[in-house]
Design a protein around this motif. Sequence first.
Motif, PDB file in Angstrom:
ATOM      1  N   LYS A  30      13.256   6.083   6.889  1.00  0.00           N
ATOM      2  CA  LYS A  30      12.722   4.786   7.559  1.00  0.00           C
ATOM      3  C   LYS A  30      11.480   4.425   7.061  1.00  0.00           C
ATOM      4  CE  LYS A  30       9.359   4.703  11.931  1.00  0.00           C
ATOM      5  NZ  LYS A  30       9.198   5.983  12.672  1.00  0.00           N
ATOM      6  N   GLU A  31      10.510   4.755   6.048  1.00  0.00           N
ATOM      7  CA  GLU A  31       9.549   3.693   5.547  1.00  0.00           C
ATOM      8  C   GLU A  31      11.125   2.905   4.908  1.00  0.00           C
ATOM      9  OE1 GLU A  31       5.541   6.085   5.245  1.00  0.00           O
ATOM     10  OE2 GLU A  31       7.229   7.165   3.759  1.00  0.00           O
ATOM     11  N   ILE A  32      11.578   3.077   4.627  1.00  0.00           N
ATOM     12  CA  ILE A  32      11.985   1.998   2.950  1.00  0.00           C
ATOM     13  C   ILE A  32      13.244   1.275   4.103  1.00  0.00           C
ATOM     14  CG2 ILE A  32      14.243   2.191   0.904  1.00  0.00           C
ATOM     15  CD1 ILE A  32      13.694   4.167   0.832  1.00  0.00           C
ATOM     16  N   ILE A  46      12.084  -3.244   3.397  1.00  0.00           N
ATOM     17  CA  ILE A  46      12.907  -3.748   3.501  1.00  0.00           C
ATOM     18  C   ILE A  46      13.398  -5.319   4.387  1.00  0.00           C
ATOM     19  CG2 ILE A  46      15.413  -4.448   3.416  1.00  0.00           C
ATOM     20  CD1 ILE A  46      16.217  -1.144   1.941  1.00  0.00           C
ATOM     21  N   ILE A  47      13.044  -4.565   5.792  1.00  0.00           N
ATOM     22  CA  ILE A  47      12.945  -5.415   6.905  1.00  0.00           C
ATOM     23  C   ILE A  47      11.914  -6.839   6.433  1.00  0.00           C
ATOM     24  CG2 ILE A  47      12.609  -5.759   9.618  1.00  0.00           C
ATOM     25  CD1 ILE A  47      14.155  -2.909   9.902  1.00  0.00           C
ATOM     26  N   SER A  88       0.525  -0.981  -0.076  1.00  0.00           N
ATOM     27  CA  SER A  88      -0.102   0.436  -0.318  1.00  0.00           C
ATOM     28  C   SER A  88       0.820   1.249  -0.126  1.00  0.00           C
ATOM     29  CB  SER A  88      -1.016   0.519   1.517  1.00  0.00           C
ATOM     30  OG  SER A  88      -0.432   0.206   2.438  1.00  0.00           O
ATOM     31  N   VAL A  89       2.213   1.325   0.590  1.00  0.00           N
ATOM     32  CA  VAL A  89       2.940   2.448   0.308  1.00  0.00           C
ATOM     33  C   VAL A  89       4.145   2.645  -0.573  1.00  0.00           C
ATOM     34  CG1 VAL A  89       5.250   2.555   2.195  1.00  0.00           C
ATOM     35  CG2 VAL A  89       3.268   2.388   3.075  1.00  0.00           C
ATOM     36  N   LEU A  90       3.884   1.359  -1.074  1.00  0.00           N
ATOM     37  CA  LEU A  90       4.593   1.532  -2.687  1.00  0.00           C
ATOM     38  C   LEU A  90       3.588   1.731  -3.185  1.00  0.00           C
ATOM     39  CD1 LEU A  90       7.002  -1.926  -2.104  1.00  0.00           C
ATOM     40  CD2 LEU A  90       7.268   0.345  -2.115  1.00  0.00           C
TER      41      LEU A  90
END
Length: 304
Positions: A279-281, A285-286, A264-266
């Motif tokens: 922070k969101e990237i 990744i995590i 949803s963020v992407l």
Amino acid sequence: MPLKNSLLLLLTATIWGISFVAQSEGGDAVGAFTFNATRNLIGSLVLVPVILLLGRLNPSGKAVSSSSASEGNIFSRNRTLILGGVSCGICLCLASNFQQVGISYTSVGKAGFITACYIVIVPILGLFMKKKCSPFIWMAIVLALIGLYLLCITDGFSIGKGDILVLICAFLFSLHILVIDYFSPHVDGVKMSCIQFLVCGILTAIPALIFEHPQLSAFKGAWGSILYAGVMSCGVAYTLQIIGQKNMNPTVASLILSLESCISVLAGWILLGQKLSVKEIIGCIIMFCAIVLAQLPQKNPKEA
């Protein structure tokens, strides 16, 4: 088979992630209960021609020898299908409505994080159903929670009315995943999905008629959102979930489905031009690392 199931669940998470905008806009236009009732009834109707087409393409798919195809067996199979569809429909009705109402009292980021906490609740509840998890999966759960926190929580964390409603929703989605895990190996996934949406739509229509008094004029600006949520999010995605979860560890399934938050963020970044913070990237990744880690035990099974 595990790879194919994982890809189906990833596609499910992708559709759900993209449909978040439709869910938000549609709910604001017609009301939470009206929106959920309409989208689920549409999802059920969409699957009727699919079921008829599959039956025509493979008319003997369910055929068995005459010695075993007794009326008792057919009745038992249909009873299991109906019981599974009704059970899934009740869980979906409660979970989706708690989420929709809860979102109106809290931030979208916090709602996304709390909802995705079902990745912890599923394995804990699964222990009572003798669904054991390997150390790799527990490590993946911890990583996923860290990733979700970085991704969703931007303004600190506190508990409010909406947060409690969404937390209840997370428990109910956990039950939904476990119920699907129980019934999906024994029934036709598309038929069970169709029953699920019908039950959910009818049950949700009751509070919609009592509290929201829906009018046709309110639907004019919301049909695009409702159709996407009904056809894609319900008709396609929830059906893919049932098919993809068949014979798959429910905890691994919940981890893959939790990628909905990342997607949803992407989607907001790609489709709406919303920039991602560092922070969101890192959170995304995590999360993806957690999903990869959860898949590793399947390639090296310990139980013989």
